[in-house]
Write an enzyme that holds these catalytic residues in place. Structure first.
Site, PDB file in Angstrom:
ATOM      1  CD  GLU A 261       4.904   2.423   5.378  1.00 11.97           C
ATOM      2  OE1 GLU A 261       5.863   2.664   4.514  1.00 11.97           O
ATOM      3  OE2 GLU A 261       4.827   2.203   6.567  1.00 11.97           O
TER       4      GLU A 261
ATOM      5  CD  GLU B 114       6.107   3.405  10.413  1.00 12.26           C
ATOM      6  OE1 GLU B 114       5.360   2.492  10.464  1.00 12.26           O
ATOM      7  OE2 GLU B 114       5.938   4.425  10.371  1.00 12.26           O
TER       8      GLU B 114
ATOM      9  CB  ALA C 198       0.260  -2.100   9.559  1.00  8.93           C
TER      10      ALA C 198
ATOM     11  N   GLY D 255       5.474  -0.885   9.036  1.00 11.53           N
ATOM     12  CA  GLY D 255       5.557  -0.892  10.412  1.00 11.53           C
ATOM     13  C   GLY D 255       6.405  -1.736  10.963  1.00 11.53           C
TER      14      GLY D 255
HETATM   15  N1  DAK Z   1       0.050  -7.330   5.550  1.00 12.98           N
HETATM   16  C1  DAK Z   1      -0.741  -8.615   5.325  1.00 12.98           C
HETATM   17  N2  DAK Z   1      -0.308  -9.642   4.835  1.00 12.98           N
HETATM   18  C2  DAK Z   1       1.022  -9.702   4.440  1.00 12.98           C
HETATM   19  C3  DAK Z   1       1.807  -8.715   4.587  1.00 12.98           C
HETATM   20  C4  DAK Z   1       1.245  -7.457   5.040  1.00 12.98           C
HETATM   21  N3  DAK Z   1       2.007  -6.346   5.356  1.00 12.98           N
HETATM   22  N4  DAK Z   1       3.072  -9.005   3.798  1.00 12.98           N
HETATM   23  C5  DAK Z   1       3.072  -9.997   3.516  1.00 12.98           C
HETATM   24  N5  DAK Z   1       1.676 -10.714   3.694  1.00 12.98           N
HETATM   25  C6  DAK Z   1       1.189 -12.070   3.326  1.00 12.98           C
HETATM   26  C7  DAK Z   1       1.093 -12.060   1.745  1.00 12.98           C
HETATM   27  O1  DAK Z   1      -0.183 -11.555   1.769  1.00 12.98           O
HETATM   28  C8  DAK Z   1       1.105 -13.655   1.776  1.00 12.98           C
HETATM   29  O2  DAK Z   1      -0.048 -14.248   2.154  1.00 12.98           O
HETATM   30  P1  DAK Z   1      -0.827 -15.514   1.352  1.00 12.98           P
HETATM   31  O3  DAK Z   1      -1.077 -14.698   0.029  1.00 12.98           O
HETATM   32  O4  DAK Z   1       0.325 -16.549   1.486  1.00 12.98           O
HETATM   33  O5  DAK Z   1      -2.077 -15.669   1.987  1.00 12.98           O
HETATM   34  C9  DAK Z   1       2.217 -13.969   2.684  1.00 12.98           C
HETATM   35  O6  DAK Z   1       2.254 -12.936   3.746  1.00 12.98           O
HETATM   36  C10 DAK Z   1       3.624 -14.152   2.063  1.00 12.98           C
HETATM   37  O7  DAK Z   1       3.791 -12.773   1.409  1.00 12.98           O
HETATM   38  P2  DAK Z   1       4.256 -12.947   0.069  1.00 12.98           P
HETATM   39  O8  DAK Z   1       3.701 -14.122  -0.944  1.00 12.98           O
HETATM   40  O9  DAK Z   1       4.072 -11.692  -0.756  1.00 12.98           O
HETATM   41  O10 DAK Z   1       6.049 -13.177   0.034  1.00 12.98           O
HETATM   42  P3  DAK Z   1       7.029 -12.694  -0.997  1.00 12.98           P
HETATM   43  O11 DAK Z   1       8.305 -13.361  -0.506  1.00 12.98           O
HETATM   44  O12 DAK Z   1       6.747 -13.093  -2.291  1.00 12.98           O
HETATM   45  O13 DAK Z   1       7.043 -11.137  -0.733  1.00 12.98           O
HETATM   46  C11 DAK Z   1       7.241  -9.093   0.559  1.00 12.98           C
HETATM   47  C12 DAK Z   1       7.584 -10.533   0.493  1.00 12.98           C
HETATM   48  C13 DAK Z   1       7.738  -8.510   1.848  1.00 12.98           C
HETATM   49  C14 DAK Z   1       8.100  -8.344  -0.573  1.00 12.98           C
HETATM   50  C15 DAK Z   1       5.649  -8.969   0.249  1.00 12.98           C
HETATM   51  O14 DAK Z   1       4.976  -9.679   0.991  1.00 12.98           O
HETATM   52  C16 DAK Z   1       5.170  -7.528   0.440  1.00 12.98           C
HETATM   53  O15 DAK Z   1       5.627  -6.690  -0.281  1.00 12.98           O
HETATM   54  N6  DAK Z   1       4.443  -7.448   1.494  1.00 12.98           N
HETATM   55  C17 DAK Z   1       3.964  -6.085   1.751  1.00 12.98           C
HETATM   56  C18 DAK Z   1       5.044  -5.071   2.410  1.00 12.98           C
HETATM   57  C19 DAK Z   1       4.333  -3.596   2.932  1.00 12.98           C
HETATM   58  O16 DAK Z   1       3.670  -3.142   1.803  1.00 12.98           O
HETATM   59  N7  DAK Z   1       4.456  -3.247   3.804  1.00 12.98           N
HETATM   60  C20 DAK Z   1       3.691  -2.063   4.339  1.00 12.98           C
HETATM   61  C21 DAK Z   1       2.418  -2.269   4.872  1.00 12.98           C
HETATM   62  S1  DAK Z   1       1.593  -0.796   5.452  1.00 12.98           S
HETATM   63  C22 DAK Z   1      -0.897   3.165  11.508  1.00 12.98           C
HETATM   64  C23 DAK Z   1       0.737   3.082  11.853  1.00 12.98           C
HETATM   65  C24 DAK Z   1       1.342   2.214  10.912  1.00 12.98           C
HETATM   66  C25 DAK Z   1       0.990   1.480   9.717  1.00 12.98           C
HETATM   67  C26 DAK Z   1      -0.446   1.707   9.345  1.00 12.98           C
HETATM   68  C27 DAK Z   1      -1.309   2.449  10.431  1.00 12.98           C
HETATM   69  N8  DAK Z   1      -1.490   4.022  12.379  1.00 12.98           N
HETATM   70  C28 DAK Z   1      -0.726   4.519  13.599  1.00 12.98           C
HETATM   71  C29 DAK Z   1      -2.806   4.134  12.019  1.00 12.98           C
HETATM   72  C30 DAK Z   1       1.668   0.828   8.935  1.00 12.98           C
HETATM   73  C31 DAK Z   1       1.347   0.598   7.478  1.00 12.98           C
HETATM   74  C32 DAK Z   1       2.147  -0.328   6.846  1.00 12.98           C
HETATM   75  O17 DAK Z   1       3.019  -0.812   7.510  1.00 12.98           O
END
Ligand code: DAK
Length: 258
Positions: A132, A112, A65, A109
């Protein structure tokens, strides 16, 4: 229909949906999920659409997400908007088959979303995870429940508690994905499977999907009993007569969805 966060094309009974937010590794935000909901609504009423494929880019199916969209929200805002629920329900209740074609990151997400599809075909570079915990939260689109059913308690618990990612080979071994294909063949393989489905009796397809889903919701005895009754009911359809006649006559069946 044209979209800001998706690229959508339909041919040969198959709608291919590409998540298209490259600047955020296809992170799921409200706009993307609303647009996905519109695609599902349109596909529901379009008899020409028999199967969907959801994919991302080579680098990311979806990296979760959108953390930037969510980070400052209050509990009241999340609760009032019932954040992400509408689109998730649409996908969960969508009756036609949906294949996830996953390359690169399918995290949070994104993992998921892939698990809400009917099956996952992964490229060799696919990486699945529920990271997460690293953000001080937990999965919210069914990750703790579906991942546990697919890969078992031990792996699901480790992934949820440590944020460890699973590569494509481990995902196939664990039953999370149906198969792994070379990265440059991913879309062709997913579309070939979708076209195969699109050529079957649409009624039998709906029933098959419903019954496999039922296996997750009920006891074995009840599930087998429902299967038997629905199997009997297929004999009310012309497609059953056509399918079996075509086999006997050594020709290709021509299913009409009747
Ligand atoms: N959200 C926003 N931006 C993201 C992102 C994300 N999840 N993942 C990557 N980006 C953005 C980065 O900020 C970066 O943007 P800039 O800095 O260039 O502006 C760009 O994408 C490229 O990412 P990286 O520079 O980080 O790329 P790398 O190759 O170095 O790393 C990576 C790739 C996938 C390992 C890294 O980007 C990363 O760790 N991303 C986050 C992964 C993560 O934590 N995912 C879980 C998110 S929380 C809900 C239901 C579900 C959810 C929420 C609520 N409800 C029913 C209420 C779900 C929650 C989640 O998924």
């Amino acid at each position: 229909m044209s979209f800001k966060t998706l690229i959508v094309e339909t041919s040969d009974g198959v709608t291919l949906v590409r998540l298209n937010r490259p600047e955020a590794l296809n992170a799921l935000n409200s706009e993307l999920l609303a647009e996905l909901g519109q695609v599902l609504d349109a596909a529901t009423i379009d008899a020409a659409v028999r199967c969907l494929v959801i994919t991302g880019s080579e680098k990311a199916f979806a990296a979760g997400a959108d953390i930037k969209e969510m980070s400052d929200k209050s509990y009241a805002e999340m609760f009032a908007a019932d954040y992400f629920t509408a689109a998730a329900r649409k996908l969960e209740q969508f009756r036609k088959p949906v294949i996830a074609a996953v390359s690169g990151f399918a995290l949070g997400g994104g993992c998921e979303l892939a698990m809400m599809c009917d099956f996952i075909i992964a490229s060799e570079t696919a990486k699945f995870g529920q990271p997460e915990i690293n953000l001080g939260v937990m999965p919210g689109l069914g990750g703790t429940q579906r991942l546990t059913r697919f890969v078992g308690k031990s792996k699901a618990m480790e992934m949820a508690l440590t944020g460890r990612m699973m590569d494509a080979a481990e995902a196939e071994r664990s039953g999370l994905v149906s198969r792994v294909v070379p990265t440059d063949k991913l879309i062709d393989e997913a579309l070939a499977a979708a076209r195969k489905i699109a050529g079957q009796s649409p009624l039998a397809v709906l029933m098959n999907k419903e019954l496999v889903q039922t296996a997750y919701e009920t006891t074995l005895t009840a599930g087998v009993a429902i299967e038997r009754r629905l199997f009997h009911s297929l004999f009310a359809f012309e497609d059953q007569k056509e399918g079996m006649a075509a086999f006997v006559e050594k020709r290709k069946p021509d299913f009409k969805g009747r």
